[in-house]
Design a protein around this motif. Structure first.
Motif, PDB file in Angstrom:
ATOM      1  N   CYS A 335      -7.525  33.040   0.191  1.00 37.78           N
ATOM      2  CA  CYS A 335      -7.994  31.709  -0.223  1.00 37.78           C
ATOM      3  C   CYS A 335      -6.880  30.908  -0.879  1.00 37.78           C
ATOM      4  CB  CYS A 335      -9.184  31.842  -1.169  1.00 37.78           C
ATOM      5  SG  CYS A 335     -10.689  32.425  -0.363  1.00 37.78           S
ATOM      6  N   LEU A 336      -6.058  31.563  -1.702  1.00 40.62           N
ATOM      7  CA  LEU A 336      -4.913  30.877  -2.301  1.00 40.62           C
ATOM      8  C   LEU A 336      -3.949  30.407  -1.220  1.00 40.62           C
ATOM      9  CD1 LEU A 336      -3.128  30.017  -4.700  1.00 40.62           C
ATOM     10  CD2 LEU A 336      -2.195  32.341  -4.723  1.00 40.62           C
ATOM     11  N   LEU A 337      -3.693  31.250  -0.252  1.00 39.21           N
ATOM     12  CA  LEU A 337      -2.766  30.911   0.826  1.00 39.21           C
ATOM     13  C   LEU A 337      -3.281  29.740   1.661  1.00 39.21           C
ATOM     14  CD1 LEU A 337      -0.169  31.679   2.376  1.00 39.21           C
ATOM     15  CD2 LEU A 337      -1.566  33.237   3.749  1.00 39.21           C
ATOM     16  N   LEU A 338      -4.588  29.700   1.885  1.00 36.29           N
ATOM     17  CA  LEU A 338      -5.169  28.657   2.730  1.00 36.29           C
ATOM     18  C   LEU A 338      -5.457  27.362   1.974  1.00 36.29           C
ATOM     19  CD1 LEU A 338      -7.701  30.732   4.895  1.00 36.29           C
ATOM     20  CD2 LEU A 338      -5.389  29.978   5.512  1.00 36.29           C
ATOM     21  N   SER A 339      -5.456  27.420   0.652  1.00 37.75           N
ATOM     22  CA  SER A 339      -5.866  26.253  -0.144  1.00 37.75           C
ATOM     23  C   SER A 339      -5.076  24.986   0.160  1.00 37.75           C
ATOM     24  CB  SER A 339      -5.795  26.585  -1.639  1.00 37.75           C
ATOM     25  OG  SER A 339      -4.463  26.854  -2.052  1.00 37.75           O
ATOM     26  N   PRO A 340      -3.738  25.025   0.307  1.00 35.61           N
ATOM     27  CA  PRO A 340      -3.045  23.765   0.609  1.00 35.61           C
ATOM     28  C   PRO A 340      -3.382  23.204   1.977  1.00 35.61           C
ATOM     29  CG  PRO A 340      -1.530  25.627   0.754  1.00 35.61           C
ATOM     30  CD  PRO A 340      -2.795  26.149   0.155  1.00 35.61           C
ATOM     31  N   PHE A 341      -3.772  24.064   2.901  1.00 31.13           N
ATOM     32  CA  PHE A 341      -4.134  23.582   4.230  1.00 31.13           C
ATOM     33  C   PHE A 341      -5.448  22.795   4.182  1.00 31.13           C
ATOM     34  CE2 PHE A 341      -1.348  27.195   5.049  1.00 31.13           C
ATOM     35  CZ  PHE A 341      -0.487  26.669   6.005  1.00 31.13           C
ATOM     36  N   VAL A 342      -6.340  23.185   3.278  1.00 32.45           N
ATOM     37  CA  VAL A 342      -7.587  22.425   3.103  1.00 32.45           C
ATOM     38  C   VAL A 342      -7.263  21.013   2.636  1.00 32.45           C
ATOM     39  CG1 VAL A 342      -9.782  22.308   1.861  1.00 32.45           C
ATOM     40  CG2 VAL A 342      -8.879  24.526   2.594  1.00 32.45           C
ATOM     41  N   TYR A 343      -6.387  20.912   1.671  1.00 30.58           N
ATOM     42  CA  TYR A 343      -5.976  19.589   1.186  1.00 30.58           C
ATOM     43  C   TYR A 343      -5.233  18.818   2.267  1.00 30.58           C
ATOM     44  CZ  TYR A 343      -7.248  19.939  -3.704  1.00 30.58           C
ATOM     45  OH  TYR A 343      -7.949  19.995  -4.867  1.00 30.58           O
ATOM     46  N   LEU A 344      -4.406  19.513   3.020  1.00 31.03           N
ATOM     47  CA  LEU A 344      -3.635  18.847   4.066  1.00 31.03           C
ATOM     48  C   LEU A 344      -4.553  18.235   5.111  1.00 31.03           C
ATOM     49  CD1 LEU A 344      -0.956  18.183   5.473  1.00 31.03           C
ATOM     50  CD2 LEU A 344      -1.039  20.462   6.522  1.00 31.03           C
ATOM     51  N   VAL A 345      -5.581  18.966   5.502  1.00 34.40           N
ATOM     52  CA  VAL A 345      -6.527  18.453   6.495  1.00 34.40           C
ATOM     53  C   VAL A 345      -7.233  17.206   5.956  1.00 34.40           C
ATOM     54  CG1 VAL A 345      -8.688  18.946   7.698  1.00 34.40           C
ATOM     55  CG2 VAL A 345      -6.872  20.668   7.645  1.00 34.40           C
ATOM     56  N   ALA A 346      -7.691  17.266   4.699  1.00 34.17           N
ATOM     57  CA  ALA A 346      -8.383  16.117   4.107  1.00 34.17           C
ATOM     58  C   ALA A 346      -7.452  14.918   3.987  1.00 34.17           C
ATOM     59  CB  ALA A 346      -8.944  16.504   2.740  1.00 34.17           C
ATOM     60  N   TYR A 347      -6.233  15.175   3.530  1.00 38.35           N
ATOM     61  CA  TYR A 347      -5.239  14.109   3.353  1.00 38.35           C
ATOM     62  C   TYR A 347      -4.875  13.468   4.695  1.00 38.35           C
ATOM     63  CZ  TYR A 347      -0.612  12.160   2.134  1.00 38.35           C
ATOM     64  OH  TYR A 347       0.471  11.341   1.958  1.00 38.35           O
ATOM     65  N   ALA A 348      -4.607  14.296   5.697  1.00 38.81           N
ATOM     66  CA  ALA A 348      -4.252  13.771   7.015  1.00 38.81           C
ATOM     67  C   ALA A 348      -5.431  13.037   7.654  1.00 38.81           C
ATOM     68  CB  ALA A 348      -3.786  14.913   7.922  1.00 38.81           C
ATOM     69  N   PHE A 349      -6.640  13.519   7.383  1.00 37.82           N
ATOM     70  CA  PHE A 349      -7.829  12.904   7.967  1.00 37.82           C
ATOM     71  C   PHE A 349      -8.026  11.480   7.465  1.00 37.82           C
ATOM     72  CE2 PHE A 349     -12.480  12.132   7.781  1.00 37.82           C
ATOM     73  CZ  PHE A 349     -12.743  12.148   9.143  1.00 37.82           C
ATOM     74  N   VAL A 350      -7.920  11.271   6.154  1.00 35.45           N
ATOM     75  CA  VAL A 350      -8.136   9.920   5.620  1.00 35.45           C
ATOM     76  C   VAL A 350      -6.996   8.994   6.034  1.00 35.45           C
ATOM     77  CG1 VAL A 350      -9.525  10.728   3.693  1.00 35.45           C
ATOM     78  CG2 VAL A 350      -7.061  10.492   3.394  1.00 35.45           C
ATOM     79  N   LEU A 351      -5.779   9.507   6.117  1.00 38.19           N
ATOM     80  CA  LEU A 351      -4.683   8.661   6.592  1.00 38.19           C
ATOM     81  C   LEU A 351      -4.865   8.315   8.066  1.00 38.19           C
ATOM     82  CD1 LEU A 351      -1.531  10.286   4.925  1.00 38.19           C
ATOM     83  CD2 LEU A 351      -2.667   8.163   4.296  1.00 38.19           C
ATOM     84  N   GLY A 352      -5.385   9.272   8.830  1.00 31.53           N
ATOM     85  CA  GLY A 352      -5.644   9.003  10.244  1.00 31.53           C
ATOM     86  C   GLY A 352      -6.706   7.936  10.429  1.00 31.53           C
ATOM     87  N   ILE A 353      -7.738   7.973   9.600  1.00 32.48           N
ATOM     88  CA  ILE A 353      -8.782   6.937   9.676  1.00 32.48           C
ATOM     89  C   ILE A 353      -8.185   5.576   9.354  1.00 32.48           C
ATOM     90  CG2 ILE A 353     -10.909   6.096   8.622  1.00 32.48           C
ATOM     91  CD1 ILE A 353     -11.785   8.953   8.282  1.00 32.48           C
ATOM     92  N   GLY A 354      -7.372   5.522   8.274  1.00 35.14           N
ATOM     93  CA  GLY A 354      -6.744   4.251   7.911  1.00 35.14           C
ATOM     94  C   GLY A 354      -5.841   3.734   9.012  1.00 35.14           C
ATOM     95  N   LYS A 355      -5.102   4.625   9.640  1.00 37.96           N
ATOM     96  CA  LYS A 355      -4.215   4.241  10.747  1.00 37.96           C
ATOM     97  C   LYS A 355      -5.025   3.680  11.912  1.00 37.96           C
ATOM     98  CE  LYS A 355      -1.367   6.559  14.268  1.00 37.96           C
ATOM     99  NZ  LYS A 355      -0.307   5.544  14.429  1.00 37.96           N
ATOM    100  N   PHE A 356      -6.157   4.324  12.211  1.00 37.07           N
ATOM    101  CA  PHE A 356      -7.001   3.883  13.323  1.00 37.07           C
ATOM    102  C   PHE A 356      -7.634   2.519  13.031  1.00 37.07           C
ATOM    103  CE2 PHE A 356     -11.281   3.642  15.162  1.00 37.07           C
ATOM    104  CZ  PHE A 356     -10.963   3.707  16.518  1.00 37.07           C
TER     105      PHE A 356
END
Length: 492
Positions: A335-356
């Protein structure tokens, strides 16, 4: 347990945070349970409303003109050269000698000193003073780490004795970026969360870290390796960007300049993905540290996750409890190892929406880089929120430990029997300070992102519209950050 994690933060879904409108919550940051004076949802909604108000103020009343990196005023602290040396160079050399001496004492005290963490110098010096007090100080006086780096002295010595024996260093792989720092940061956080908490273990880590610095410097050169592989340098560098002070090394002297607060975060250069990932890991690791020992996390694991994992592994072992414990710790590491990937997905997702929404031609990688530094205030204030009370209560112990670093009953400076009283704060004050700090971190993040959006989208209307998804993420992080702090700790 004396040691505290230097870094972590978390991502819990915004809807989940808002649905926990219980009548009370027992904040886990205190030794004894503290019942919130009003329902948690009032704090969550109030903080979200304040954050939304700050966004609206920026959107409708602020100018897109924000102080840029490099807009600074020199302070009259520049010294002149005398006999080929400067006073500042002598001060720098003295500070580096003291810093190296302190890290040496840390390593030695952990190996031969008392195994009691409360009596050994290295635990308080490293976990409290170095990773908490000095990091927090960098947010005020800037990134002074290169001046006091404990690794600089041995590295400069190695560089001198090897001078002339080799003509060039290996080329550092550009794609590797800051990932060496990310990897060592994971080791650091894992040591704090899952280590045995002994001074000897810390000493082995510090000795291994010194060897890591020396080995990489011999391969790629000290300057390159310190820049990309020194986790502590990267932490101080990022936190120092918040400060109204910058340190510039010119012509073998350090120049200290005043600048606008937050101006260090207004960079316009494309940053490597590895740096963005490091910042996200700073946030996710603090969140994980805050939630991984809570009653909700542990009860959820043993009720829902453990039966599935145990059935997959099988029950052929005679010591089923030992197998269950091993699987549990493996789960925590994962879970510690995967934790930054959870944030990365959320961060990239909102930026992708803004870009679209605005139809921006900028690539996803460019947008990840553009807004990465806007996350630094969140990372810093999450860290302070979780650990400032520990720093206040434990830091005074160094007054006693400097006279007896090994825990052998010495009294070198006459302070061993005169320990300063810990600075304790009322639980109610701590909780409300935590609420304020979480909110301030996200308000500053909104401000930085707001300024960056004008540079990225080149249109006021597009910049404002693009920030709506990011604003939604900020609201979710605010609520989730407070929710994690309000969770009761696991008593078992």
């Amino acid at each position: 347990m004396l040691q505290v994690s230097s870094v972590s933060r978390g991502l819990i879904l915004f809807t989940a945070c808002c649905s926990i409108g219980a009548s009370e919550a027992k904040a886990h940051a205190f030794a004894a349970p503290y019942t919130l004076p009003v329902p948690f949802w009032l704090y969550a909604y109030g903080s979200i409303a304040a954050l939304l108000l700050s966004f609206l103020i920026l959107a409708f009343f602020s100018s897109p003109r924000i102080p840029q990196q490099g807009e600074s005023v020199a302070v009259a602290l520049v010294v002149t050269h005398k006999k080929g040396l400067t006073l500042h160079s002598k001060v720098e050399a003295t500070l580096r000698c003291l810093s190296f001496a302190s890290i040496t004492i840390c390593i030695v005290s952990g190996l031969i000193g008392s195994p009691n963490p409360m009596l050994n110098f290295n635990m308080t010096w490293f976990w409290i003073l170095f990773l908490l007090v000095l990091v927090y100080l960098a947010s005020v006086i800037g990134d002074f780490y290169p001046v006091v780096s404990p690794w600089s002295l041995p590295l400069s010595f190695i560089q001198k004795i090897s001078k002339g024996r080799r003509t060039e260093y290996l080329n550092y792989p550009k794609k590797l970026g800051y990932f060496p720092s990310v990897g060592m940061y994971f080791v650091l956080v894992a040591l704090e969360l899952f280590g045995n908490g002994s001074p000897a273990t810390l000493s082995f880590f510090l000795a291994a870290y010194l060897a890591w610095m020396l080995f990489g410097s011999l391969l790629f050169g000290p300057a390159i390796w310190l820049e990309y592989a020194d986790t502590f340098r990267l932490m101080f560098k990022l936190i120092g960007m918040l400060a109204p002070v910058e340190w510039i090394h010119e012509a073998s002297r350090w120049q200290i300049r005043l600048r606008w607060p937050l101006a260090g975060l207004m960079k316009r250069t494309l940053m490597p993905f590895s740096l963005t990932f490091f910042i996200l890991f700073m946030i996710s690791s603090t969140a994980f540290d805050g939630i991984h020992d809570t009653l909700l996390w542990n009860s959820g694991y043993w009720r829902s996750v453990s039966p599935v994992l145990m059935s997959a592994v099988g029950s052929g072992s005679s010591d089923i409890d030992a197998v269950a414990a091993d699987i549990y710790y493996g789960w925590q590491w994962l879970c510690l190892l995967l934790s930054p990937f959870v944030y990365l997905v959320a961060y990239a997702f909102v930026l992708g929406i803004g870009k679209f929404i605005v139809g921006s031609p900028r690539s996803a990688g460019q947008l990840l880089s553009d807004f990465a530094l806007s996350l630094v205030p969140i990372a810093f204030f999450y860290h302070v929120t979780h650990y400032f009370s520990v720093a206040l209560s434990q830091a005074p112990q160094i007054y006693r430990l400097i006279s007896d670093p090994f825990g052998w009953g010495w009294n070198l400076f006459g302070t061993a029997q005169g320990a300063l009283r810990p600075f304790m704060i009322d639980a109610s004050v701590v909780w409300h300070l935590q609420v304020v700090m979480v909110l301030v971190g996200h308000v500053l993040a909104v401000y930085i992102a707001h300024g960056q959006s004008f540079h990225s989208f080149r249109s006021r209307s597009k910049a404002l519209i693009s920030q709506i998804p990011m604003m939604t993420l900020m609201m979710g992080l605010t609520a989730s950050g407070l929710w994690i702090l309000s969770l009761p700790m696991n008593s078992g």
